[in-house]
Design an enzyme around this catalytic site. Structure first.
Site, mmCIF file in Angstrom:
data_model
loop_
_atom_site.group_PDB
_atom_site.id
_atom_site.type_symbol
_atom_site.label_atom_id
_atom_site.label_comp_id
_atom_site.label_asym_id
_atom_site.label_seq_id
_atom_site.Cartn_x
_atom_site.Cartn_y
_atom_site.Cartn_z
ATOM 1 N N THR A 315 0.787 -1.211 -0.053
ATOM 2 C CA THR A 315 -0.123 0.066 -0.071
ATOM 3 C C THR A 315 0.874 1.130 0.010
ATOM 4 O O THR A 315 0.591 2.330 -0.830
ATOM 5 C CB THR A 315 -0.999 0.088 1.376
ATOM 6 O OG1 THR A 315 -1.845 -1.026 1.240
ATOM 7 C CG2 THR A 315 -1.878 1.335 1.151
ATOM 8 N N GLY A 316 1.927 1.152 0.811
ATOM 9 C CA GLY A 316 2.940 2.389 1.006
ATOM 10 C C GLY A 316 3.495 2.468 -0.481
ATOM 11 O O GLY A 316 3.583 3.676 -0.988
ATOM 12 N N TRP A 318 2.524 1.423 -3.461
ATOM 13 C CA TRP A 318 1.683 2.052 -4.369
ATOM 14 C C TRP A 318 1.419 3.244 -4.423
ATOM 15 O O TRP A 318 1.284 4.209 -5.489
ATOM 16 C CB TRP A 318 0.194 1.461 -4.116
ATOM 17 C CG TRP A 318 -0.680 1.779 -5.201
ATOM 18 C CD1 TRP A 318 -0.924 1.247 -6.391
ATOM 19 C CD2 TRP A 318 -1.783 2.586 -5.199
ATOM 20 N NE1 TRP A 318 -2.088 1.617 -6.993
ATOM 21 C CE2 TRP A 318 -2.517 2.675 -6.442
ATOM 22 C CE3 TRP A 318 -2.090 3.797 -4.226
ATOM 23 C CZ2 TRP A 318 -3.624 3.545 -6.918
ATOM 24 C CZ3 TRP A 318 -3.106 4.596 -4.604
ATOM 25 C CH2 TRP A 318 -3.750 4.417 -5.868
ATOM 26 N N HIS A 319 1.483 4.118 -3.421
ATOM 27 C CA HIS A 319 1.141 5.637 -3.315
ATOM 28 C C HIS A 319 2.548 6.407 -3.756
ATOM 29 O O HIS A 319 2.378 7.569 -4.393
ATOM 30 C CB HIS A 319 1.064 6.025 -1.790
ATOM 31 C CG HIS A 319 -0.270 5.886 -1.286
ATOM 32 N ND1 HIS A 319 -0.726 4.454 -0.841
ATOM 33 C CD2 HIS A 319 -1.415 6.687 -1.409
ATOM 34 C CE1 HIS A 319 -2.200 4.610 -0.716
ATOM 35 N NE2 HIS A 319 -2.425 5.925 -0.692
ATOM 36 N N GLY A 320 3.546 5.635 -4.110
ATOM 37 C CA GLY A 320 4.868 6.624 -4.434
ATOM 38 C C GLY A 320 6.013 6.000 -4.254
ATOM 39 O O GLY A 320 6.189 5.094 -3.586
#
Lengths: 463, 383
Positions: A315-316, A318-320
């Site tokens: 998830t982390g 995926w964000h950047g």
């Protein structure tokens, strides 16, 4: 093209809706597909070909995979091929330079960076494509033989650049048949305008505070850093949920029903609760396509913990493409573990006020980690948020036009982070009229705000 | 009931959006008085420009610039925003130490001091480009002088650091002599500058005229014999930047004794400089945000020459920006030929050749801190 622009509001959208509504049902998907491709090409004239290439390859892979029930070797190979292809594309464009820089730093070498730009929306449409590939493999959806319909699904302009992530199984039937009514059009447009207001009126204005404080001396005083953190907390919510509202609203106008993506996350009473309310489409995507296939909670304790941490690491990521996003993901991973295995039951016994304060505290700190990409800047900022530094706040705030503009919108942001409008009886005719009048006024306010943002005086040095 | 409301809702939205298509049919507006710039016009679709995203930027700007009634709407919105910020300032001030001075932001890089009505900037060291010193030092003429104009862009009125930038600049320039218009404090600033414009007023430029005469060692012949006030308000550049259209100041000028003006050449062609006679006849523009400073005293041109045809006097070169406009003529009255160059209009220039060709005896570098910054040398590549 962004929704909050004159080009979209007064040019693209009216023309698209006009052509869409006057066309027969059998042509609506073609119109939508073409409009969506134009929408994407408007902002990415070169990377439109990447998206088309991705659509064609995935179309072929899934066609070759077929609808055959059961997980046979051939279908599994195509599944793996599809996943690798999509992940590779995402990795190359989004994470390529991040990986190269880290290899250079660790090994002390000097591999040249890639000359690529991050294509807008690639994270969203890649995940949508993956959901299609996986849903067909699992048998929860059928192969889409009509490439126009598949293209429409993947490139659908309401949710193409900022979500929500629409799963193929949720939209499969709507691609073939959907109903359009005046009531849905009005509901959709109202939702769009509310989303636009969230973005243009609240998010853009409170953003001025965070941008100013973090750029002008990031190692600022305690109160200013908390003000910046609060402002960013509001900014990211109204920005993101605003876009989701606009997407869901536009979907409704076109006859689609997209699932909700936010549910007043800042009234959460625990972090577990927060993640059931924030970016719901992403968390359910990871739950269904990563967490459950890994075994979910039906495994040993160690593997359960592993599964949770893997999901939050991803998830982390995926964000950047930056270490702070990974840190942010793991931050929540560990807090969720603590809530799940240690303090969850204790939290439930606390008064609601304490639970809200606890949740907001964790959330706001999380957003600071999310916002500050440089770890060198992040640590002093976090330190100064907890070790009091006195400062001339009055002079600092007076000297900043941006902070003052932002402060005007902070109270509005706080109020509308709560479900205040849900307290009104929607079946009341007078309230319905009032609501529509307010929506129209909000639309005018948004247009005026966009107009002010275009104020660009020329000072006559050359007079 | 809901069905009727829904129908009306859609009709109102359509009626609101339709006027945006008007400019596709009618002519497009050329310029904005409020913003003092050329408005962007919509262009026909061009695939090449679309590929480079130029068409998209143009359309976005054009839709905003050509919106029906955009100028009065923008003005009203900006004023409303100013009032909201002013209200917030009052609240914040209530927490302040009353004896302390604060820069209070009223726009981007626009301030007032506490609750006063003079709009000021804040000094920034980054305003100076050190390469400008080498450029000026490259002028070989020995009789080279500096007259530096202190302003709000180089004096911090809270710290009272007058002289800081003058000392730095004068120590880096090789000049025969230098002087400055000193602004030691905020009260002096108010005496020398307009409320809403970055230029100096009649008090300051006449004082500078006298100081320059001393610096260049000639007898000043222009005397200030009175003043004149025109029935028009001067809302200057800062009013435009900060959208403070409420601060009004009548346009006032000095009255001088008669003096010889000679023949004036603007960019090589004979012409006139400034519109003083028109103002005296009452024929001046009354639009808000009119640049009376530039219209009255004369505007910025790449080259202005005053030729008094008096070979007994020397030739002077003034390198300046718009600050020299009110005193070009005054200084020129004491020289044979006076050349005024505004280097913002040049891509390149060989000043030594220019000096030689025009038999220039003295060079005066005249300006504020901007004369040594990127905005002045936006076209000339400094080495």
């Amino acid at each position: 093209m962004v929704f909050s622009s004159f080009s979209f509001i007064f040019f693209f959208l009216p023309i698209t809706l006009f052509l869409y509504f006057i066309s027969k049902d059998k042509y609506k998907n073609i119109i939508l597909c073409i409009a969506s491709l134009i929408f994407y090409a408007w902002g990415e004239p070169k990377y439109i070909f990447l998206m088309l290439f991705s659509i064609v390859i995935n179309y072929l892979i899934v066609r070759l995979m077929g609808n055959k029930k059961g997980k046979n070797r051939k279908r599994t190979i195509f599944l793996i091929l599809g996943i690798i292809f999509n992940i590779l594309i995402l990795t190359f464009f989004k994470y390529g330079n991040f990986i190269i820089s880290n290899i250079n730093n660790v090994l002390g070498i000097n591999i040249g960076l890639l000359d690529v730009k991050l294509p807008i929306g690639i994270s969203f449409y890649t995940f949508q494509i993956l959901s299609y590939v996986i849903d067909v493999y699992n048998g929860s959806s059928k192969v889409q033989k009509n490439i126009i319909k598949l293209c429409t699904y993947i490139s659908l302009f309401p949710q193409l650049i900022a979500g929500p992530i629409v799963r193929y199984e949720d939209i499969e039937k709507q691609l073939d048949k959907r109903t359009i009514s005046k009531e849905k059009i009005v509901q959709g447009l109202s939702r769009f305008i509310i989303g636009l207001s969230k973005k243009v009126l609240i998010a853009n204005n409170v953003a001025l505070i965070a941008n100013y404080i973090y750029s002008v001396n990031p190692n600022n005083s305690t109160i200013l850093l908390w003000l910046a953190a609060l402002a960013y907390t509001l900014q990211i919510y109204f920005d993101f949920s605003g876009y989701s509202d606009m997407a869901i609203g536009l979907g409704k106008v076109l006859g689609f029903n997209f699932l909700e993506n936010f549910n007043y996350p800042y009234i959460a009473t625990s972090i577990t609760d927060f993640w059931r309310r924030w970016h719901i489409s992403l968390s359910t995507w990871f739950k269904d396509y990563v967490y459950i296939p890994l075994g979910g909670n039906r495994v040993s304790l160690i593997k359960h913990i592993r599964n949770i941490l893997v999901v939050w690491l991803l998830t982390g990521i995926w964000h950047g493409a930056s270490w702070n996003f990974i840190l942010w993901g793991l931050y929540y991973g560990f807090i969720l573990l603590i809530e799940k295995f240690l303090i969850g039951k204790f939290i439930k016994k606390l008064p609601n006020v304490i639970r809200h304060i606890y949740s907001l505290f964790i959330i706001i700190i999380g957003w600071v980690i999310f916002r500050i990409e440089s770890l060198h800047e992040l640590l002093p900022i976090l330190k100064n948020m907890f070790i009091y530094k006195p400062f001339d706040y009055v002079g600092y705030v007076l000297e900043s036009f941006d902070i003052k503009i932002g402060l005007l919108f902070i109270p509005i942001g706080i109020i509308f982070s709560t479900p205040i409008k849900n307290k009104f009886n929607k079946n009341n005719n007078i309230l319905y009229v009032f609501e529509k009048v307010m929506v129209l006024l909000l639309f005018v306010a948004c247009v005026f705000q966009l107009l002010i943002q275009s104020y660009n005086p020329f000072i006559y040095f050359n007079f | 009931m809901k069905k009727k409301v829904n129908t009306i809702f859609i009709i109102i939205l359509i009626l609101f959006i339709l006027p945006f298509y008007v400019f596709f049919i009618t002519s497009q507006n050329d310029s904005s008085i409020l913003e003092n710039r050329t408005l962007v016009k919509h262009e026909m679709f061009n695939l090449g420009k679309f590929w480079n995203s130029e068409y998209q930027s143009n359309l976005e700007s054009a839709l905003g610039d050509q919106m029906l009634l955009q100028e009065p709407i923008k003005k009203r919105l900006l004023i409303t925003r100013q009032k909201m910020v002013a209200f917030l300032n009052k609240i914040i001030f209530s927490f302040s130490n009353n004896s302390k001075k604060y820069y209070v932001a009223i726009g981007n890089d626009m301030y007032v001091l506490n609750e006063d009505d003079y709009i000021i900037s804040k000094p920034k060291f980054s305003n100076i480009n050190k390469k400008s010193f080498a450029f000026f030092n490259n002028i070989n003429l020995e009789d080279k002088y500096l007259y530096y104009i202190e302003s709000d862009s180089s004096v911090n009125f809270v710290l009272n650091n007058s002289g800081k930038y003058y000392n730095y600049i004068s120590s880096n320039l090789n000049v025969k002599a230098s002087d400055k218009l000193s602004v030691p404090n905020y009260n002096t600033y108010k005496n020398y500058y307009y409320k809403t414009d970055h230029h100096w007023n009649r008090n300051a430029h006449y004082k500078a005229y006298l100081s320059i005469a001393k610096l260049l060692k000639y007898q000043p012949i222009i005397k200030d014999i009175g003043d004149k006030e025109y029935n028009v308000f001067f809302n200057g550049s800062k009013a435009r930047s900060s959208a403070r259209f409420d601060i009004n100041e009548k346009f006032k000028v000095n009255v001088y004794n008669d003096y010889k003006k000679g023949t004036i050449y603007i960019n090589g062609e004979e012409g006139s400089y400034g519109d003083k006679k028109k103002y005296d006849l009452g024929k001046y523009e009354n639009e808000y945000l009119t640049n009376h400073y530039g219209l009255y005293y004369g505007g910025d041109y790449p080259e202005i020459v005053f030729d008094l045809k008096d070979d007994s006097k020397e030739n002077l070169l003034i390198i300046s920006n718009s600050y020299s406009n009110p005193i070009n003529e005054l200084i020129a009255s004491s020289f044979n030929k006076t050349f005024i160059l505004d280097l913002r209009s040049y891509d390149s220039i060989d000043l030594n050749k220019y000096i030689e060709d025009n038999k220039i005896n003295k060079v005066l570098i005249l300006g504020d801190i901007r004369l040594f910054g990127d905005s002045y040398f936006s076209r000339i590549k400094l080495k």
